[in-house]
Structures are given as C-alpha cells and as structure tokens.
Design a protein around this motif. Structure first.
Motif, PDB file in Angstrom:
ATOM      1  N   VAL A 134      11.239   5.717   8.151  1.00  0.00           N
ATOM      2  CA  VAL A 134      10.003   5.747   7.381  1.00  0.00           C
ATOM      3  C   VAL A 134       8.822   5.545   8.313  1.00  0.00           C
ATOM      4  O   VAL A 134       8.962   5.017   9.423  1.00  0.00           O
ATOM      5  CB  VAL A 134       9.986   4.668   6.270  1.00  0.00           C
ATOM      6  CG1 VAL A 134      11.087   4.909   5.254  1.00  0.00           C
ATOM      7  CG2 VAL A 134      10.095   3.275   6.853  1.00  0.00           C
ATOM      8  N   GLU A 135       7.650   5.984   7.854  1.00  0.00           N
ATOM      9  CA  GLU A 135       6.430   5.831   8.631  1.00  0.00           C
ATOM     10  C   GLU A 135       5.442   4.972   7.852  1.00  0.00           C
ATOM     11  O   GLU A 135       4.982   5.356   6.775  1.00  0.00           O
ATOM     12  CB  GLU A 135       5.810   7.201   8.912  1.00  0.00           C
ATOM     13  CG  GLU A 135       4.573   7.138   9.764  1.00  0.00           C
ATOM     14  CD  GLU A 135       3.998   8.511  10.032  1.00  0.00           C
ATOM     15  OE1 GLU A 135       2.767   8.620  10.122  1.00  0.00           O
ATOM     16  OE2 GLU A 135       4.786   9.472  10.112  1.00  0.00           O
ATOM     17  N   LEU A 136       5.115   3.809   8.385  1.00  0.00           N
ATOM     18  CA  LEU A 136       4.213   2.864   7.751  1.00  0.00           C
ATOM     19  C   LEU A 136       2.818   3.030   8.325  1.00  0.00           C
ATOM     20  O   LEU A 136       2.638   3.029   9.543  1.00  0.00           O
ATOM     21  CB  LEU A 136       4.704   1.430   7.995  1.00  0.00           C
ATOM     22  CG  LEU A 136       3.812   0.290   7.548  1.00  0.00           C
ATOM     23  CD1 LEU A 136       3.635   0.300   6.027  1.00  0.00           C
ATOM     24  CD2 LEU A 136       4.373  -1.042   8.014  1.00  0.00           C
ATOM     25  N   THR A 137       1.846   3.189   7.444  1.00  0.00           N
ATOM     26  CA  THR A 137       0.444   3.245   7.845  1.00  0.00           C
ATOM     27  C   THR A 137      -0.258   2.054   7.216  1.00  0.00           C
ATOM     28  O   THR A 137      -0.115   1.812   6.019  1.00  0.00           O
ATOM     29  CB  THR A 137      -0.223   4.558   7.364  1.00  0.00           C
ATOM     30  OG1 THR A 137       0.494   5.659   7.898  1.00  0.00           O
ATOM     31  CG2 THR A 137      -1.671   4.626   7.815  1.00  0.00           C
ATOM     32  N   VAL A 138      -0.982   1.291   8.026  1.00  0.00           N
ATOM     33  CA  VAL A 138      -1.676   0.115   7.506  1.00  0.00           C
ATOM     34  C   VAL A 138      -3.173   0.228   7.727  1.00  0.00           C
ATOM     35  O   VAL A 138      -3.628   0.793   8.720  1.00  0.00           O
ATOM     36  CB  VAL A 138      -1.148  -1.197   8.122  1.00  0.00           C
ATOM     37  CG1 VAL A 138       0.278  -1.466   7.705  1.00  0.00           C
ATOM     38  CG2 VAL A 138      -1.271  -1.194   9.620  1.00  0.00           C
ATOM     39  N   GLN A 139      -3.897  -0.311   6.772  1.00  0.00           N
ATOM     40  CA  GLN A 139      -5.355  -0.344   6.840  1.00  0.00           C
ATOM     41  C   GLN A 139      -5.748  -1.551   7.683  1.00  0.00           C
ATOM     42  O   GLN A 139      -5.511  -2.698   7.293  1.00  0.00           O
ATOM     43  CB  GLN A 139      -5.941  -0.459   5.436  1.00  0.00           C
ATOM     44  CG  GLN A 139      -7.448  -0.485   5.398  1.00  0.00           C
ATOM     45  CD  GLN A 139      -7.960  -0.649   3.976  1.00  0.00           C
ATOM     46  OE1 GLN A 139      -7.191  -0.715   3.028  1.00  0.00           O
ATOM     47  NE2 GLN A 139      -9.266  -0.708   3.841  1.00  0.00           N
ATOM     48  N   SER A 140      -6.341  -1.301   8.833  1.00  0.00           N
ATOM     49  CA  SER A 140      -6.620  -2.390   9.764  1.00  0.00           C
ATOM     50  C   SER A 140      -7.655  -3.382   9.248  1.00  0.00           C
ATOM     51  O   SER A 140      -7.649  -4.538   9.645  1.00  0.00           O
ATOM     52  CB  SER A 140      -7.085  -1.829  11.111  1.00  0.00           C
ATOM     53  OG  SER A 140      -8.267  -1.081  10.938  1.00  0.00           O
ATOM     54  N   SER A 141      -8.508  -2.970   8.342  1.00  0.00           N
ATOM     55  CA  SER A 141      -9.563  -3.864   7.848  1.00  0.00           C
ATOM     56  C   SER A 141      -9.119  -4.715   6.670  1.00  0.00           C
ATOM     57  O   SER A 141      -9.899  -5.518   6.167  1.00  0.00           O
ATOM     58  CB  SER A 141     -10.793  -3.038   7.449  1.00  0.00           C
ATOM     59  OG  SER A 141     -10.459  -2.162   6.387  1.00  0.00           O
ATOM     60  N   SER A 142      -7.892  -4.581   6.223  1.00  0.00           N
ATOM     61  CA  SER A 142      -7.414  -5.323   5.059  1.00  0.00           C
ATOM     62  C   SER A 142      -6.409  -6.404   5.455  1.00  0.00           C
ATOM     63  O   SER A 142      -5.340  -6.088   5.974  1.00  0.00           O
ATOM     64  CB  SER A 142      -6.758  -4.370   4.059  1.00  0.00           C
ATOM     65  OG  SER A 142      -6.143  -5.097   3.031  1.00  0.00           O
ATOM     66  N   PRO A 143      -6.734  -7.678   5.164  1.00  0.00           N
ATOM     67  CA  PRO A 143      -5.760  -8.741   5.448  1.00  0.00           C
ATOM     68  C   PRO A 143      -4.445  -8.553   4.695  1.00  0.00           C
ATOM     69  O   PRO A 143      -3.395  -8.966   5.165  1.00  0.00           O
ATOM     70  CB  PRO A 143      -6.466 -10.012   4.968  1.00  0.00           C
ATOM     71  CG  PRO A 143      -7.912  -9.675   4.947  1.00  0.00           C
ATOM     72  CD  PRO A 143      -7.978  -8.205   4.647  1.00  0.00           C
ATOM     73  N   ALA A 144      -4.494  -7.892   3.533  1.00  0.00           N
ATOM     74  CA  ALA A 144      -3.273  -7.658   2.748  1.00  0.00           C
ATOM     75  C   ALA A 144      -2.285  -6.772   3.492  1.00  0.00           C
ATOM     76  O   ALA A 144      -1.090  -6.795   3.204  1.00  0.00           O
ATOM     77  CB  ALA A 144      -3.633  -7.039   1.400  1.00  0.00           C
TER      78      ALA A 144
END
Length: 104
Positions: free
Chosen positions: A3-13
């Motif tokens: 799987v490929e996980l993309t995270v929003q860098s500006s969100s602590p969540a």
C-alpha cells in the motif's frame, strides 16, 4: 500486500496513521510520502481517505498486531481514543487535561 500511504504534513492527526503504519510494517509493505491530504492507496487502486479511516484500515487488515482489540468493547474503546486524539490532543495538547480525561 503493498500500500502507499500519503500524509498531510501540516496535520498533527497524520501522526496516527504513521504510527500504525510503522507498527504494521513487518506484516505488509507500506511506502509513505507527503501530500495535500492523508490517504492510503491499496494494491487494487482503491483509496481510503482520512487519518482515522487509514489507521483503522491498517489495524483491521493486520489483526496479528493486536492494535484494534479483540472484543467489541475493546474496539469501541480504541475508537473512542482515536476520536479523542484527533479532536482534543492534536488541537490543544494540554497534558494535564489529557491525562485527567484518560484516567476517567
């Protein structure tokens, strides 16, 4: 399964699915990168969006990790903690209030 996980860098969540991805990485191949929002792309091309949805998905597909509990009550308690972590801890991190809440 990969799987490929993309995270929003500006969100602590976004820390939540990153921690879960690390805990499940010995059972499945997970690549990660930064993006505009938090999502996971599955091997079949399906996408799941949102920090909690991604974390829950990873916990459910790798039950060997024991991250999502075994009974309905354990799963509900984990859901409660996940919701609390996103709505309270990631917005305002007052450790005394957090500890007091979790101790009740």
């Amino acid at each position: 399964m990969a799987v490929e996980l993309t995270v929003q860098s500006s969100s602590p969540a976004s820390l939540i699915p990153l921690v879960v991805a690390e805990a499940t990485s010995s059972y499945m191949k997970i690549s990660s990168n930064l993006g505009q929002s938090t999502s996971i792309k599955l091997a079949d091309g399906s996408t799941i969006s949102g920090a909690l949805a991604v974390a829950r998905y990873l916990c459910r597909v790798v039950p060997q990790c024991g991250l999502y509990g075994k009974t309905a009550l354990e799963k509900a308690e984990i859901d409660h903690w996940l919701e609390y972590s996103v709505t309270s801890i990631s917005v305002q991190c007052d450790i005394k209030n957090v500890k007091s809440y979790l101790d009740t």
